[in-house]
Design a protein around this motif. Structure first.
Motif, PDB file in Angstrom:
ATOM      1  N   MET A 119       4.546 -52.501  13.301  1.00 55.88           N
ATOM      2  CA  MET A 119       5.619 -53.513  13.424  1.00 55.88           C
ATOM      3  C   MET A 119       6.950 -52.898  12.965  1.00 55.88           C
ATOM      4  SD  MET A 119       5.501 -57.335  11.750  1.00 55.88           S
ATOM      5  CE  MET A 119       4.338 -58.292  12.682  1.00 55.88           C
ATOM      6  N   THR A 120       7.995 -53.088  13.720  1.00 51.08           N
ATOM      7  CA  THR A 120       9.297 -52.519  13.346  1.00 51.08           C
ATOM      8  C   THR A 120       9.783 -53.121  12.033  1.00 51.08           C
ATOM      9  OG1 THR A 120       9.840 -52.296  15.673  1.00 51.08           O
ATOM     10  CG2 THR A 120      11.687 -52.188  14.127  1.00 51.08           C
ATOM     11  N   ARG A 121      10.365 -52.261  11.194  1.00 51.90           N
ATOM     12  CA  ARG A 121      10.859 -52.765   9.907  1.00 51.90           C
ATOM     13  C   ARG A 121      12.326 -53.186  10.030  1.00 51.90           C
ATOM     14  NH1 ARG A 121       9.275 -49.088   4.806  1.00 51.90           N
ATOM     15  NH2 ARG A 121      11.073 -47.927   5.536  1.00 51.90           N
ATOM     16  N   ILE A 122      12.630 -54.338   9.466  1.00 52.88           N
ATOM     17  CA  ILE A 122      14.017 -54.791   9.311  1.00 52.88           C
ATOM     18  C   ILE A 122      14.315 -54.616   7.826  1.00 52.88           C
ATOM     19  CG2 ILE A 122      15.548 -56.806   9.343  1.00 52.88           C
ATOM     20  CD1 ILE A 122      14.849 -56.512  12.129  1.00 52.88           C
ATOM     21  N   VAL A 123      15.322 -53.819   7.497  1.00 50.43           N
ATOM     22  CA  VAL A 123      15.556 -53.464   6.094  1.00 50.43           C
ATOM     23  C   VAL A 123      16.834 -54.126   5.575  1.00 50.43           C
ATOM     24  CG1 VAL A 123      15.878 -51.569   4.474  1.00 50.43           C
ATOM     25  CG2 VAL A 123      14.387 -51.264   6.449  1.00 50.43           C
ATOM     26  N   CYS A 124      16.653 -55.045   4.629  1.00 48.06           N
ATOM     27  CA  CYS A 124      17.796 -55.747   4.030  1.00 48.06           C
ATOM     28  C   CYS A 124      18.081 -55.102   2.684  1.00 48.06           C
ATOM     29  CB  CYS A 124      17.465 -57.208   3.762  1.00 48.06           C
ATOM     30  SG  CYS A 124      16.797 -58.087   5.166  1.00 48.06           S
ATOM     31  N   GLN A 125      19.339 -54.783   2.439  1.00 45.39           N
ATOM     32  CA  GLN A 125      19.683 -54.239   1.134  1.00 45.39           C
ATOM     33  C   GLN A 125      20.269 -55.340   0.284  1.00 45.39           C
ATOM     34  OE1 GLN A 125      23.146 -52.952  -0.120  1.00 45.39           O
ATOM     35  NE2 GLN A 125      22.042 -52.856  -2.050  1.00 45.39           N
ATOM     36  N   PHE A 126      19.597 -55.638  -0.782  1.00 47.46           N
ATOM     37  CA  PHE A 126      20.048 -56.700  -1.679  1.00 47.46           C
ATOM     38  C   PHE A 126      20.842 -56.051  -2.807  1.00 47.46           C
ATOM     39  CE2 PHE A 126      19.619 -59.400  -5.367  1.00 47.46           C
ATOM     40  CZ  PHE A 126      19.951 -60.623  -4.840  1.00 47.46           C
TER      41      PHE A 126
END
Ligand code: SF4
Length: 251
Positions: free
Chosen positions: A1-8
């Protein structure tokens, strides 16, 4: 599954961008949330992160630099400068390097740029057509103040730096700040200000952040001239991805 990377980044904009990315993609993608621990951020940022984990109903993966003890002051002392033509060494060494080690091919990055920063996103996409990024705040026309209001309406207590009137929750004494910002830091956080003055005393001119416009002579934080105090000075955000974008501008 493609990763969606959120930077918090412990700021309101990244919190809202993450919330929106989760709402849109959590059924179809592997949404990851990452954060870089920084020693010089206000301690209350950690409480905000924990509150956001409840709001997002997801844990945040906290990455922490080992080489410099996650400390901007250590970076400045060892690298012998605080800001250069290619940006801030602290952001690159304490954030970008962690991301480089953690990221995987095919990751889609979530940028927390707000509506005011649309030109930065356009620039990044133009220069990096092969690098997929999404910007949920710009897609929805959300400004920085919208994000702050949304965080408050969600019942979250914003990081203390916002409540003191600062524009973001960056490190206490961010090298991206201007003179008015530094006068505010000197007033509100005298110990942190003095520590950074001492770093400049040790390194000398190579670490100075400001230059006299008329004479071109550089001067230290200790010699900051009197003038307006600007807590709300707009500072560039400091995230894994902003640094990545700024490196592209500088290239
Ligand atoms: S917030 Fe400012 S001082 Fe802290 S890492 Fe980023 S650029 Fe450096």
């Amino acid at each position: 599954m493609t990763r969606i990377v959120c930077q918090f980044s412990c700021g309101a904009a990244s919190a809202v961008a993450t919330k929106l990315a989760l709402a849109q993609y959590s059924g179809t993608h592997d949404v990851q949330i990452i954060n870089a621990f920084l020693k010089q951020e206000h301690k209350v940022n950690r409480r905000f992160l924990a509150d956001c984990e409840s709001w997002l109903a997801r844990p945040v993966t906290v990455l922490r630099d080992e080489k410099y003890g996650a400390s901007t002051v250590q970076v400045f002392r060892r690298e012998r400068f605080m800001k250069g033509p290619n940006g801030a060494p602290c952001s690159r060494l304490l954030k970008r390097k962690l991301l480089d080690a953690w990221k995987q091919p095919g990751d889609i990055m979530v940028f927390g740029y707000t509506a005011e920063e649309e030109d930065r996103l356009d620039d990044f996409r133009e220069r990096n057509p092969d690098r997929p990024v999404i910007a949920p705040l710009i897609d929805r026309g959300l400004s920085k103040s919208d994000c702050k209001a949304m965080v408050e309406r969600a019942g979250l207590v914003p990081p203390l730096m916002y409540r003191l009137g600062y524009d973001n929750a960056n490190c206490i004494g961010c090298v991206k700040g201007g003179e008015g910002y530094w006068r505010a830091i000197a007033q509100d956080f005298p110990e942190e200000f003095e520590e950074l003055c001492q770093v400049q005393d040790e390194i000398g001119e190579g670490a100075y952040l400001f230059r006299d416009r008329k004479t071109g002579i550089r001067y230290s934080l200790r010699d900051l001239p009197p003038g307006p105090v600007r807590r709300n000075e707009a500072l560039p955000s400091c995230s894994f991805f902003c640094d990545m974008a700024e490196q592209e501008y500088a290239a």
